[in-house]
Design a protein around this motif. Sequence first.
Motif, PDB file in Angstrom:
ATOM      1  N   GLY A  33       0.810  -1.210   0.000  1.00 33.48           N
ATOM      2  CA  GLY A  33       0.000   0.000   0.000  1.00 33.48           C
ATOM      3  C   GLY A  33       0.844   1.261   0.000  1.00 33.48           C
ATOM      4  O   GLY A  33       0.551   2.230  -0.721  1.00 33.48           O
ATOM      5  N   ILE A  34       1.913   1.267   0.775  1.00 29.62           N
ATOM      6  CA  ILE A  34       2.803   2.431   0.814  1.00 29.62           C
ATOM      7  C   ILE A  34       3.498   2.614  -0.528  1.00 29.62           C
ATOM      8  O   ILE A  34       3.587   3.732  -1.045  1.00 29.62           O
ATOM      9  N   ALA A  35       3.979   1.526  -1.114  1.00 31.92           N
ATOM     10  CA  ALA A  35       4.655   1.616  -2.411  1.00 31.92           C
ATOM     11  C   ALA A  35       3.687   2.081  -3.497  1.00 31.92           C
ATOM     12  O   ALA A  35       4.043   2.907  -4.350  1.00 31.92           O
ATOM     13  N   GLY A  36       2.462   1.584  -3.478  1.00 27.74           N
ATOM     14  CA  GLY A  36       1.466   2.018  -4.456  1.00 27.74           C
ATOM     15  C   GLY A  36       1.118   3.484  -4.303  1.00 27.74           C
ATOM     16  O   GLY A  36       0.972   4.210  -5.297  1.00 27.74           O
ATOM     17  N   CYS A  37       0.995   3.935  -3.074  1.00 27.98           N
ATOM     18  CA  CYS A  37       0.708   5.346  -2.816  1.00 27.98           C
ATOM     19  C   CYS A  37       1.836   6.226  -3.353  1.00 27.98           C
ATOM     20  O   CYS A  37       1.588   7.231  -4.024  1.00 27.98           O
ATOM     21  N   LEU A  38       3.061   5.846  -3.077  1.00 27.67           N
ATOM     22  CA  LEU A  38       4.203   6.617  -3.576  1.00 27.67           C
ATOM     23  C   LEU A  38       4.270   6.590  -5.103  1.00 27.67           C
ATOM     24  O   LEU A  38       4.587   7.603  -5.732  1.00 27.67           O
ATOM     25  N   ALA A  39       3.956   5.447  -5.705  1.00 21.84           N
ATOM     26  CA  ALA A  39       3.971   5.355  -7.167  1.00 21.84           C
ATOM     27  C   ALA A  39       2.912   6.262  -7.780  1.00 21.84           C
ATOM     28  O   ALA A  39       3.166   6.936  -8.788  1.00 21.84           O
ATOM     29  N   ILE A  40       1.731   6.305  -7.181  1.00 20.15           N
ATOM     30  CA  ILE A  40       0.671   7.176  -7.692  1.00 20.15           C
ATOM     31  C   ILE A  40       1.070   8.636  -7.577  1.00 20.15           C
ATOM     32  O   ILE A  40       0.844   9.436  -8.489  1.00 20.15           O
ATOM     33  N   VAL A  42       4.173   9.865  -7.566  1.00 15.54           N
ATOM     34  CA  VAL A  42       5.230  10.149  -8.543  1.00 15.54           C
ATOM     35  C   VAL A  42       4.642  10.258  -9.951  1.00 15.54           C
ATOM     36  O   VAL A  42       4.956  11.193 -10.693  1.00 15.54           O
ATOM     37  N   LEU A  43       3.788   9.313 -10.320  1.00 18.25           N
ATOM     38  CA  LEU A  43       3.172   9.366 -11.649  1.00 18.25           C
ATOM     39  C   LEU A  43       2.276  10.596 -11.803  1.00 18.25           C
ATOM     40  O   LEU A  43       2.236  11.221 -12.864  1.00 18.25           O
ATOM     41  N   GLY A  44       1.573  10.954 -10.746  1.00 17.30           N
ATOM     42  CA  GLY A  44       0.727  12.135 -10.806  1.00 17.30           C
ATOM     43  C   GLY A  44       1.520  13.411 -10.958  1.00 17.30           C
ATOM     44  O   GLY A  44       1.116  14.331 -11.682  1.00 17.30           O
ATOM     45  N   LEU A  45       2.664  13.490 -10.289  1.00 16.41           N
ATOM     46  CA  LEU A  45       3.507  14.675 -10.425  1.00 16.41           C
ATOM     47  C   LEU A  45       4.116  14.767 -11.820  1.00 16.41           C
ATOM     48  O   LEU A  45       4.289  15.864 -12.363  1.00 16.41           O
ATOM     49  N   GLN A  46       4.432  13.626 -12.413  1.00 11.33           N
ATOM     50  CA  GLN A  46       4.947  13.640 -13.786  1.00 11.33           C
ATOM     51  C   GLN A  46       3.870  14.086 -14.762  1.00 11.33           C
ATOM     52  O   GLN A  46       4.133  14.832 -15.699  1.00 11.33           O
ATOM     53  N   ARG A  47       2.644  13.616 -14.559  1.00 14.09           N
ATOM     54  CA  ARG A  47       1.546  13.984 -15.456  1.00 14.09           C
ATOM     55  C   ARG A  47       1.109  15.420 -15.268  1.00 14.09           C
ATOM     56  O   ARG A  47       0.452  15.994 -16.135  1.00 14.09           O
ATOM     57  N   LEU A  48       1.435  16.000 -14.124  1.00  8.94           N
ATOM     58  CA  LEU A  48       1.034  17.376 -13.851  1.00  8.94           C
ATOM     59  C   LEU A  48       1.615  18.336 -14.885  1.00  8.94           C
ATOM     60  O   LEU A  48       0.970  19.298 -15.284  1.00  8.94           O
ATOM     61  N   ARG A  49       2.817  18.063 -15.332  1.00 10.28           N
ATOM     62  CA  ARG A  49       3.458  18.923 -16.333  1.00 10.28           C
ATOM     63  C   ARG A  49       2.769  18.824 -17.692  1.00 10.28           C
ATOM     64  O   ARG A  49       2.811  19.760 -18.473  1.00 10.28           O
ATOM     65  N   MET A  62      -5.200  13.050  -7.537  1.00 11.42           N
ATOM     66  CA  MET A  62      -4.064  12.256  -7.034  1.00 11.42           C
ATOM     67  C   MET A  62      -4.335  11.752  -5.625  1.00 11.42           C
ATOM     68  O   MET A  62      -4.056  10.594  -5.300  1.00 11.42           O
ATOM     69  N   ARG A  63      -4.884  12.623  -4.782  1.00 12.45           N
ATOM     70  CA  ARG A  63      -5.154  12.235  -3.397  1.00 12.45           C
ATOM     71  C   ARG A  63      -6.175  11.114  -3.339  1.00 12.45           C
ATOM     72  O   ARG A  63      -6.011  10.136  -2.604  1.00 12.45           O
ATOM     73  N   VAL A  64      -7.230  11.222  -4.129  1.00 13.63           N
ATOM     74  CA  VAL A  64      -8.272  10.187  -4.139  1.00 13.63           C
ATOM     75  C   VAL A  64      -7.703   8.866  -4.640  1.00 13.63           C
ATOM     76  O   VAL A  64      -7.984   7.799  -4.077  1.00 13.63           O
ATOM     77  N   ALA A  65      -6.888   8.901  -5.683  1.00 18.74           N
ATOM     78  CA  ALA A  65      -6.289   7.668  -6.209  1.00 18.74           C
ATOM     79  C   ALA A  65      -5.352   7.035  -5.185  1.00 18.74           C
ATOM     80  O   ALA A  65      -5.381   5.813  -4.973  1.00 18.74           O
ATOM     81  N   ALA A  66      -4.524   7.841  -4.533  1.00 19.80           N
ATOM     82  CA  ALA A  66      -3.583   7.304  -3.546  1.00 19.80           C
ATOM     83  C   ALA A  66      -4.334   6.724  -2.346  1.00 19.80           C
ATOM     84  O   ALA A  66      -4.014   5.631  -1.868  1.00 19.80           O
ATOM     85  N   GLN A  67      -5.347   7.436  -1.865  1.00 21.16           N
ATOM     86  CA  GLN A  67      -6.130   6.922  -0.742  1.00 21.16           C
ATOM     87  C   GLN A  67      -6.875   5.645  -1.116  1.00 21.16           C
ATOM     88  O   GLN A  67      -6.957   4.712  -0.318  1.00 21.16           O
ATOM     89  N   GLY A  68      -7.403   5.605  -2.318  1.00 20.94           N
ATOM     90  CA  GLY A  68      -8.102   4.402  -2.760  1.00 20.94           C
ATOM     91  C   GLY A  68      -7.180   3.200  -2.823  1.00 20.94           C
ATOM     92  O   GLY A  68      -7.562   2.089  -2.442  1.00 20.94           O
TER      93      GLY A  68
END
Length: 93
Positions: A33-40, A42-49, A62-68
């Motif tokens: 769960g922690i690794a998935g949250c961190l991956a989401i 990182v991917l969300g920050l990359q897509r932000l650009r 991003m918050r909803v996806a990580a919490q889910g």
Amino acid sequence: MPPSNNSWSSSQDDSEGSKLLRKSKESPFIPIGIAGCLAIVVLGLQRLRKTDQKMSVHLIHMRVAAQGFVVGAITLGVVYSMYNDYFRKPRQG
């Protein structure tokens, strides 16, 4: 003053790395769960650009996806634990 026998204090044998390995063997879905949250994140920050969305809307998604992901991993961990306790190794009693 004698050393305390408090279960919260770490013993000399237990290093932080071995504690983490032992805890992750007891409940393997927490590190997932922690690794998935961190991956989401990182991917969300990359897509932000690359998106034209407002930053606040993107951060909410991003918050909803990580919490889910974390809630899903914890739920799977609880189901796995219940399976082990009640179906795989039923208690004698």
